[in-house]
Design an enzyme around this catalytic site. Structure first.
Site, short mmCIF file in Angstrom:
data_model
loop_
_atom_site.label_atom_id
_atom_site.label_comp_id
_atom_site.label_asym_id
_atom_site.label_seq_id
_atom_site.Cartn_x
_atom_site.Cartn_y
_atom_site.Cartn_z
N LYS A 43 47.47 90.07 -0.54
CA LYS A 43 46.28 90.77 -0.04
C LYS A 43 45.07 90.59 -0.96
O LYS A 43 43.95 90.41 -0.48
CB LYS A 43 46.57 92.26 0.16
N THR A 44 45.29 90.65 -2.28
CA THR A 44 44.17 90.49 -3.21
C THR A 44 43.57 89.10 -3.08
O THR A 44 42.34 88.93 -3.10
CB THR A 44 44.63 90.73 -4.66
N ASP A 227 39.58 97.37 -0.60
CA ASP A 227 40.97 97.10 -1.00
C ASP A 227 41.76 98.41 -0.96
O ASP A 227 41.20 99.49 -1.12
CB ASP A 227 40.97 96.53 -2.42
N GLU A 228 43.08 98.33 -0.75
CA GLU A 228 43.98 99.50 -0.74
C GLU A 228 43.42 100.60 0.17
O GLU A 228 43.35 101.78 -0.20
CB GLU A 228 44.17 100.04 -2.17
N GLN A 258 52.62 101.67 2.66
CA GLN A 258 52.60 101.93 1.22
C GLN A 258 51.64 103.07 0.86
O GLN A 258 51.19 103.17 -0.28
CB GLN A 258 52.22 100.66 0.45
N ARG A 608 59.42 96.29 -4.85
CA ARG A 608 59.03 95.87 -6.22
C ARG A 608 59.93 94.75 -6.71
O ARG A 608 59.58 94.04 -7.66
CB ARG A 608 59.14 97.04 -7.21
#
Length: 740
Positions: A43-44, A227-228, A258, A608
């Site tokens: 995503k980044t 973002d996020e 998330q 993770r």
């Protein structure tokens, strides 16, 4: 190099959905993008490449772009990537956190915002100190209105966009809190300071109130990227909507699966609202995962599908299935921690890097027993983003009281807790007391005991409290001594009034557990023979955890909460404490939205892991110094059996498939696919539920493992441990809920 070449080059090496997201057409009226970016889907990279593509293709100038991140680290990383990707002058970009961008806006327009040019920002500690100072000047009872509780009240209302006059008054308590809020606002305005929540609220109000200013920024920022997005609170979303109101294109990247920060005000519903409130929103799903192997992703997908309110996506990878997920059911929490430490040591001996191994837990208090076992096996570890157990504030406070009971001459312990919780012994009083102690060549404790007049009421009262606790705890066991001190010192009452006090109380409970384990240890018993159990325990607390915590720059196994693990990834991950009431946590699992957030938290934990994942639970766990019987987490039953490898000692020689089929203890419930999520914990008379810890007058503590019938015919199966499994009629059993 031509602009066309630059813009084409930015799309190289992206997969097809990533390319669609990056090259979302620039249109008028604008086309908005909601990018549902799964864990490990890049995503980044997509967000940064979108900015680079806009710049390289000439469809936007640097001054027309506003990019919002949630951490300064993410903002710095984005700027570094853009500098490497594009020749554009990135310094003209507005990239930063919500707070950073709002601070920049208010600095530029301080007059319109009614702030001095040199206004200062209060951090969390500064804000709390300002509230305490205000309440003292107004003679407000800080026990009835604890400063930390007032801090939470003020910030929570600001984050909802509510000033003191907008607070909904329910009773005299909320009326008084609203008055304190108003006085606090006046004090901040008078002193020219702003807290973190004020930055965003003041910036929002500035744009809302000043139409020319709002129009200027709406026309300037033609592209707003976030973002996020799942972590945005309501006020942050409203600020973004206000800026985008002039026709800017919104490009929001996030993952509703998330969203785990509801306790900070994050509102996952913003994503649905964005899709509904903005015209022509293109939803693009990034589902290819570049982090984890197939079995890990299959488990994550199966788990999160039990959440009903989600936008939906399914992670996949072309990296192969990889290793099965290892599941271990321990006899107790020490056995579980020992298993984790042994596996970790074996992995390191096989060549794994310590820094690529993470041990995750739901509650900070769980680290104590893990640290103990890591220390015993000589495994170097680091508590990521936090303190080791015996270094935590509340633990050091409790130990200071215990040190004074064991040794009244301990001046360091005296200074630590003489005024904690607050009892009117200020800094000046302590300075005078230290001068008196030096004059008579005695300890602070002895000097305080000899005081007269007003000082005898405060410092002398503290000495009397310690003396009373010494007398009252003489005949008690070590765990009972500690429990008594935590309660009667005022520590428990103090932390009950804090916003995040529940975690500190859980740590204090774990201190009692540590004492219970220590008291049953043979070596501890021998040490106690020479000086008593309490001094022996205090020595253990001081010495045992002095080693194996990694030094600066030293590679170490990472211990952390699941919340702290968000955004990180490791080759090997252990998820511990998978028991009902712990994970999912009782505090959250009592309502549907809370259970869904707990499941998202578990989803974050699973994703993770890159290569190897361990899941562990314990049949028993210590609480308040006593053994409690636990029921495995419902999340274990929601995972596909074909992805799991069972490591339980009960497995014997049977195959995984046969063992599963014949009833491995945690998985007696029907497969998740055959029942609705709510079926796991049906309501029973008296507020009891399947999986709840209960207490019976005759059989003691147990856990409800099954239920039949309803109304007066309701019966439950309870595992009472040493007393065995009993079927009880609820109409006569008089079962009482007990802590998990």
């Amino acid at each position: 190099m031509t602009t066309e070449t630059l813009s084409t080059r930015t799309l190289i090496d992206l997969n097809e959905p990533q390319q669609h997201a990056v090259a979302l057409p620039v249109t008028q009226p604008p086309t908005h993008g909601l990018i549902l970016a799964g864990a490990g889907s890049g995503k980044t990279r997509v967000l940064t490449t979108r900015i680079a593509w806009l710049l390289a293709s000439g469809q936007a100038g640097a001054h027309e772009i506003l990019a919002v991140t949630f951490t300064n680290k993410a903002a710095r990383e984005m700027l570094a990537r853009l500098t490497a990707q594009t020749a554009a002058h990135v310094r003209r970009l507005w990239i930063g956190t919500f707070h950073g961008l709002c601070n920049r806006l208010l600095r530029l327009h301080h007059r319109e915002a009614n702030l001095p040019q040199t206004f200062q920002i209060l951090d969390v500690a500064d804000q709390l100190a300002a509230i305490k100072r205000l309440m003292k000047s107004l003679n407000i009872d800080d026990e009835k209105y604890p400063p930390r509780e007032m801090q939470y009240f003020i910030n929570a209302h600001k984050e909802k966009g509510l000033r003191a006059d907008d607070v909904e008054i329910w009773d005299n308590i909320t009326r008084k809190k609203a008055e304190i809020y108003a006085e606090y606002e006046a004090q901040c305005q008078r002193e020219g300071v702003a807290d973190f929540a004020e930055l965003l609220l003041r910036a929002y109000e500035l744009l809302l109130r000043q139409e020319p200013l709002r129009t200027h920024y709406q026309q300037r920022f033609r592209h707003i990227l976030v973002d996020e997005f799942q972590d945005a609170n309501r006020l942050q979303y409203n600020w973004l909507k206000l800026l985008a109101g002039g026709g800017a294109a919104m490009f929001a990247v996030g993952d509703d699966d998330q969203s785990i920060y509801a306790f900070r005000g994050a509102e996952v519903g913003n994503m649905r609202d964005f899709e509904r409130e903005f015209p022509d929103v293109r939803v693009i799903r990034l589902e290819q995962n570049y982090r984890s192997h197939g079995h890990i992703l299959a488990a994550a997908n199966a788990l999160i599908q039990h959440n009903r309110e989600r936008l939906g996506k399914e992670l996949w990878t072309d990296a192969g299935e990889g290793e099965p997920i290892r599941v271990y059911e321990a006899m107790g929490d020490q056995d579980e921690a020992g298993f984790v430490a042994d596996e970790t040591r074996a992995l390191v001996e096989e060549g794994a890097h310590r820094g690529q191994i993470a041990v995750l837990y739901r509650s900070n208090a769980q680290s104590r027993v893990l640290e103990h076992e890591f220390f015993a096996r000589g495994v170097t570890y680091r508590v990521y983003g936090g303190l080791r157990f015996f270094e935590r504030q509340e633990i050091k406070h409790a130990l200071a009281y215990l040190r004074l009971i064991a040794n009244p001459a301990d001046d360091a312990a005296f200074l630590r807790v003489a005024n904690f919780p607050a009892r009117g012994i200020g800094a000046r009083s302590l300075e005078n007391l230290q001068a008196s102690a030096r004059q008579i060549n005695a300890s602070l404790y002895a000097a305080a005991a000899s005081l007269s007049g007003k000082a005898a009421v405060t410092a002398g009262g503290f000495v009397r409290l310690i003396e009373e606790m010494r007398v009252q705890t003489q005949a008690l066991s070590l765990p009972e001594q500690i429990e008594h001190v935590i309660e009667h010192s005022g520590l428990a009452g103090h932390y009950q009034n804090e916003k995040e006090g529940q975690e500190r109380l859980e740590n204090l409970d774990e201190l009692i557990n540590a004492a219970a384990v220590f008291a049953n240890d043979e070596e501890a018993g021998r040490a106690a023979e020479s000086g008593g159990m309490l001094p022996a325990f205090l020595g253990y607390a001081s010495l045992e955890f002095g080693e194996h915590q990694a030094g600066e720059g030293e590679e170490a196994v990472q211990l952390m909460t699941v919340h702290a693990a968000k955004g990180l990834e490791f080759d090997v991950v252990f998820i511990t404490g998978l028991e009902q009431g712990l994970f999912p946590h009782d505090n959250a699992a009592s309502e549907a939205r809370g259970l869904e957030e707990e499941r998202r938290l578990m989803y974050v934990a699973i994703t993770r892991a890159r290569r190897r994942l361990y899941l562990s639970s314990a049949q028993t766990r210590m609480l308040h110094g006593q053994t409690r019987y636990a029921m495995p987490s419902q999340f274990l039953a929601e995972l596909p059996p074909e992805c799991l490898k069972l490591l339980s000692r009960q497995k014997a020689a049977r195959s995984d498939a046969a063992f599963w089929r014949e009833g491995f203890a945690p998985f007696k419930r029907p497969p998740a696919a055959t029942r609705a999520p709510a079926d796991f914990a049906p309501e029973l008379p008296g507020g009891l539920k399947l999986g709840m810890n209960v207490r019976h007058a005759r059989f003691g503590f147990g856990v409800i493992t099954d239920a039949k019938g309803s109304g007066e015919e309701a019966r439950v199966e309870v595992n009472f441990g040493s007393a065995g499994i009993k079927w009880l009629a609820l109409a006569y059993a008089q079962l009482k809920p007990a802590p998990p």
